[in-house]
Enzyme design. Sequence first.
Site, short mmCIF file in Angstrom:
data_model
loop_
_atom_site.label_atom_id
_atom_site.label_comp_id
_atom_site.label_asym_id
_atom_site.label_seq_id
_atom_site.Cartn_x
_atom_site.Cartn_y
_atom_site.Cartn_z
N PRO A 160 0.84 -1.20 0.00
CA PRO A 160 0.00 0.00 0.00
C PRO A 160 0.88 1.25 0.00
CG PRO A 160 0.08 -0.96 2.20
CD PRO A 160 0.82 -1.90 1.30
N MET A 161 0.63 2.16 -0.93
CA MET A 161 1.39 3.40 -1.01
C MET A 161 0.45 4.56 -1.27
SD MET A 161 4.81 2.34 -3.19
CE MET A 161 3.97 1.24 -4.34
N ALA A 162 0.48 5.55 -0.38
CA ALA A 162 -0.39 6.72 -0.52
C ALA A 162 -0.11 7.44 -1.82
CB ALA A 162 -0.18 7.66 0.67
N GLN A 204 -6.59 -1.32 2.86
CA GLN A 204 -5.88 -0.88 4.06
C GLN A 204 -6.52 0.39 4.60
OE1 GLN A 204 -2.09 1.24 4.56
NE2 GLN A 204 -1.23 -0.69 5.28
N CYS A 206 2.56 4.30 9.06
CA CYS A 206 2.79 5.62 8.45
C CYS A 206 3.41 6.57 9.47
CB CYS A 206 1.48 6.20 7.92
SG CYS A 206 1.71 7.82 7.12
N LYS A 246 0.06 -3.51 9.36
CA LYS A 246 1.40 -3.19 8.84
C LYS A 246 2.07 -2.28 9.86
CE LYS A 246 3.90 -1.69 4.69
NZ LYS A 246 4.69 -0.52 5.10
N HIS A 271 7.94 -3.23 8.22
CA HIS A 271 8.89 -2.39 7.50
C HIS A 271 10.09 -2.14 8.40
CE1 HIS A 271 10.14 0.61 4.51
NE2 HIS A 271 10.61 1.28 5.55
N ALA A 299 7.39 -1.80 -2.93
CA ALA A 299 6.92 -0.42 -2.76
C ALA A 299 7.71 0.49 -3.70
CB ALA A 299 7.07 0.00 -1.30
N ARG A 300 8.65 1.26 -3.16
CA ARG A 300 9.40 2.18 -4.02
C ARG A 300 10.22 1.43 -5.07
NH1 ARG A 300 12.50 6.23 -0.14
NH2 ARG A 300 12.77 4.34 1.09
#
EC number: 1.3.1.-
Length: 342
Positions: A25-27, A79, A110, A148, A178, A232-233
């Site tokens: 999940p990435m904003a 999420q 986050c 997460k 993470h 993710a990135r």
Amino acid sequence: MYRESDSLNISVGGVRAANPLFLAPMASVTTAAVRRLAVQLGAGLTHTEMASATGLVRGGRQTLRVLDQTNDTRPLVAQLFAGDAESLVRGAEVALTCGPFDALGINMACPMPKVLKRGAGSALLDRPDEAASMVRELCRFGFPVWPKVRKEPAGSGITTEEFVQILFEAGASCVAVHGRTPGQRYEGQADRKSVKELCRAFPGRILASGDVFTAEDVLDYLSAGAGAVLLARGFIADPFIVPRSLDLLSGRPEARPSLASRYEIFCEFAGELERLHGPKMALGMVKRFAPGFFKFQAGAGALRRTLGPINDWNEMQIRLDEWFGQSERGKEHARNAAELDG
């Protein structure tokens, strides 16, 4: 890109998936179009962006759009984030009316101030009782619950392993970890060693996250006992990490998609972005993903510089086509020159 032979038919956290490569999940990133791209390239599962439980309850249009989906991106995890169990439950009730999901995620990772001030995200690392309550309450919906988290900072009074154990005892089906502390935000290096230690402590139940940029990084986490790896990135930097990792896991020689193949996939992706999210958002996403799509291709730097100042969707399409045509002509010229030299 995805082949049926890539399916490893795994089960992680109560969800069946084709393989252990999951889009994190990435904003402002994992929109419906991006999730669709990940599945097209072979990802076994995707996540929505994190959605505010309070925003869902209030019927906020932007928040509801976070949960938009297409029919071909399952399995899919929704999420959510909230600062307390009651708000989370009310938000989950709304989320489950937005379409079929395979699991419910809770963001306890986050590190951004606008989330922390609500007592949500990584602020929950200091409130294990509330975090456990959130898991227990979401389990009542009958879906697998996937929190997460981040690495606990030194001196927090509780270790990451202890926090994760509390979540499992509350009913979590798996936990994504993470390897950065909240204070690191997205800077510095992730503590991959600590994440792998958790994978060994809870084999098959940890989703490993942090600094996954190569197929070898994926294999490293899986070899330590991770149930799956979150991209993710690293996915933004190179979306083709997905098929490359599948090749490595399957013992096949690495497939190297041609420039024409990459361009075809990219244009389809750009079209989906514009169709699903409108030209303004699509333009920003195209600029963000283009460098990774054409990484190591001749002229990739020039493309990035060309797209940077463009603010018109039609102009962007024209410039992309021009760049691709020039690149193909350059390759043909190089082939002809090589034949003459031969």
